[in-house]
Design a protein around this motif. Structure first.
Motif, mmCIF file in Angstrom:
data_model
loop_
_atom_site.group_PDB
_atom_site.id
_atom_site.type_symbol
_atom_site.label_atom_id
_atom_site.label_comp_id
_atom_site.label_asym_id
_atom_site.label_seq_id
_atom_site.Cartn_x
_atom_site.Cartn_y
_atom_site.Cartn_z
ATOM 1 N N LYS A 173 93.304 -23.997 17.814
ATOM 2 C CA LYS A 173 92.779 -23.274 16.656
ATOM 3 C C LYS A 173 92.964 -24.100 15.394
ATOM 4 O O LYS A 173 92.049 -24.206 14.561
ATOM 5 N N ASP A 174 94.152 -24.720 15.235
ATOM 6 C CA ASP A 174 94.398 -25.569 14.078
ATOM 7 C C ASP A 174 93.509 -26.812 14.116
ATOM 8 O O ASP A 174 92.989 -27.251 13.089
ATOM 9 N N ILE A 175 93.288 -27.361 15.310
ATOM 10 C CA ILE A 175 92.455 -28.554 15.442
ATOM 11 C C ILE A 175 91.016 -28.245 15.052
ATOM 12 O O ILE A 175 90.366 -29.017 14.329
ATOM 13 N N ILE A 176 90.502 -27.111 15.514
ATOM 14 C CA ILE A 176 89.131 -26.718 15.173
ATOM 15 C C ILE A 176 88.983 -26.551 13.663
ATOM 16 O O ILE A 176 88.011 -27.012 13.052
ATOM 17 N N GLU A 177 89.965 -25.902 13.042
ATOM 18 C CA GLU A 177 89.921 -25.714 11.591
ATOM 19 C C GLU A 177 90.006 -27.055 10.868
ATOM 20 O O GLU A 177 89.357 -27.265 9.833
ATOM 21 N N LEU A 229 88.912 -29.990 12.013
ATOM 22 C CA LEU A 229 87.634 -30.678 12.178
ATOM 23 C C LEU A 229 86.550 -30.063 11.299
ATOM 24 O O LEU A 229 85.702 -30.774 10.747
ATOM 25 N N ARG A 230 86.591 -28.752 11.145
ATOM 26 C CA ARG A 230 85.583 -28.076 10.319
ATOM 27 C C ARG A 230 85.805 -28.342 8.833
ATOM 28 O O ARG A 230 84.854 -28.452 8.065
ATOM 29 N N GLN A 270 86.526 -38.684 9.030
ATOM 30 C CA GLN A 270 86.219 -38.928 10.425
ATOM 31 C C GLN A 270 87.516 -38.927 11.239
ATOM 32 O O GLN A 270 88.470 -39.626 10.900
ATOM 33 N N PHE A 271 87.537 -38.119 12.292
ATOM 34 C CA PHE A 271 88.723 -38.016 13.134
ATOM 35 C C PHE A 271 88.466 -38.632 14.505
ATOM 36 O O PHE A 271 87.373 -38.511 15.064
#
Length: 427
Positions: free
Chosen positions: A23-27, A29-30, A36-37
């Motif tokens: 959930k933290d990763i998605i946030e 990336l958004r 760029q990750f």
């Protein structure tokens, strides 16, 4: 207003382990604001052209078959699609010298579902109120085991011993048989081989010893073989699947290119299979018959095993070599970093001994330089005791390009060096 939930509802509506981190990763990336990750967090396998073509070909074959309507337009047996069960029995009997019948095999909607059936059938409270434990003999292990038990306190894990090669900056986990306890209070045993997240492969002797400890109590030992031979064959070291009267050999087709179809396979004694089949009949009727039908075609043709050995395994083994080489070149030799021996799966596991900050803080710092990996503390389900090691490890996915993996390891090395400057290092 939040809905009123039962105890089970409250438990199952919470994200556990890596799913909470995701959930933290998605946030991240958004909300990266153009940054760029290099995302090395995913457990999703890459789409390899040869593997995708295999499933396209099998789909075309199914579409042209008179069986198509029977497969897709009708319900089926809770045990699974008969041609797939027959294909597995024939392959394993020939390959491993077994004597499997159709009653020794169950097909489930993914292996995660299979473990949910099993741990809640054999672990938890008995009708007389006795608590039966689900034992994870080697921690760390698959984070998903933390979310499948309806009685969380039934899940118990044991710390490993560590074989450390300081000069080579390598290490390996081994079961600590002096601590491992399997008793009349145990309901089942569960572990992955090869292991997600570490890539560890328990030896045949270690597996047989665990099974022998469980045998007097007539309880099943579930071996999570999602990365094992014969498919997807993501073992980088020699290994043979271990079978036995009290062993449930559990497989998945997800890493063989079918994660979207959710195909899990259980192979074992009829008494265990019958229990799990009844659980499945009550919960979900049966797994996707389309996925089962194309899997049967792929196994019978021999192409699934061939592609596993000639395409899937060498692809990820090369990714591990790239990561290993990049780390060796970039990491300071005087720091106590240790890479787990790469014996299988699609991940690398890094231990930063005596790391002055937590794995969560290191994860946050690494994001600042555009790299995402997974904090290791999420991979110790059932291990309640304090252990500093839990907060010094990281899972790194092998699903990036060679260039991304090499660049990410260079950046990780710099962040590691900065982190250790905060406190004295004891090698």
């Amino acid at each position: 207003m939040n809905p009123a939930l039962t105890q089970i509802g409250a438990q199952m509506s919470n994200l556990t382990g890596v799913r909470a981190i995701m959930k933290d990763i998605i946030e991240t990336l958004r909300g990266g604001a153009g940054q760029q990750f290099i995302n090395l967090s995913a457990g999703n396998p890459l789409i390899l052209p040869e593997v995708e073509q295999l499933w396209r070909d099998c789909t075309a074959q199914l579409l042209a078959s008179p069986e198509y309507g029977e497969v897709v337009c009708r319900y089926g047996s809770s045990q699974g699609y008969a041609p797939l069960i027959e294909a597995i029995a024939n392959d394993f009997n020939k390959r491993y010298g077994l004597n499997l019948s159709d009653r020794n095999i169950l097909i489930t909607p993914g292996s995660q579902t299979l473990y949910f059936y099993a741990v809640n059938s054999f672990g938890g409270y008995t009708p007389s109120g006795e608590l039966k434990q689900i034992v994870l003999p080697l921690s760390p292990d698959y984070t998903g085991y933390g979310g499948i038990c309806l009685v969380p306190k039934a899940l118990i894990a044991y710390k490993p011993t560590l074989d450390i090669d300081e000069a080579a900056h390598r290490f390996k986990y081994r079961p600590d048989f002096s601590q491992l306890s399997i008793t009349e209070n145990t309901g089942c045993v569960l572990f992955s081989r090869p292991c997600n997240p570490t890539g560890n492969v328990l030896t045949d002797d270690e597996v047989k010893k665990i099974a022998a400890l469980a045998a007097p109590y007539n309880l099943p030992v579930l071996i999570d073989s999602a990365y094992a031979p014969p498919f997807p064959a993501l073992n980088f070291t020699e290994m043979t699947p271990v079978f036995g009267d009290n062993i449930l050999h559990c497989m998945s087709l997800s890493k063989a290119g079918l994660p979207g179809e959710r195909i899990g396979i259980a192979i074992g004694d009829e008494k265990w299979i019958e229990v799990l089949e009844c659980f499945q009949a009550n919960m979900s009727l049966h797994s996707s018959r389309y996925g089962q039908a194309i899997a049967a075609l792929a196994i019978n043709s021999g192409r699934l095993v061939e592609i596993s050995h000639t395409v899937i395994r060498p692809f990820y083994q090369n990714k591990f070599t790239v990561l290993e080489t990049s780390l060796e070149q970039a990491m300071p030799k005087d720091l106590p970093w240790f890479l787990h021996r790469g014996e299988g799966a699609i991940f690398a596991w890094l231990w930063l001994q005596d790391l002055p900050i937590s794995d969560w803080e290191f994860y946050q710092q690494l994001k600042q330089v555009g790299v995402i990996i997974v904090p290791g503390s999420t991979f110790f389900p059932g291990l309640e005791e304090e252990w500093a090691h839990k907060h010094q490890c990281f899972r790194i996915s092998l699903t990036g390009s060679d260039e991304e993996i090499a660049t990410a390891m260079q950046r990780l090395a710099k962040v590691t060096e900065e982190a250790y400057k905060c406190a004295p290092v004891t090698a």
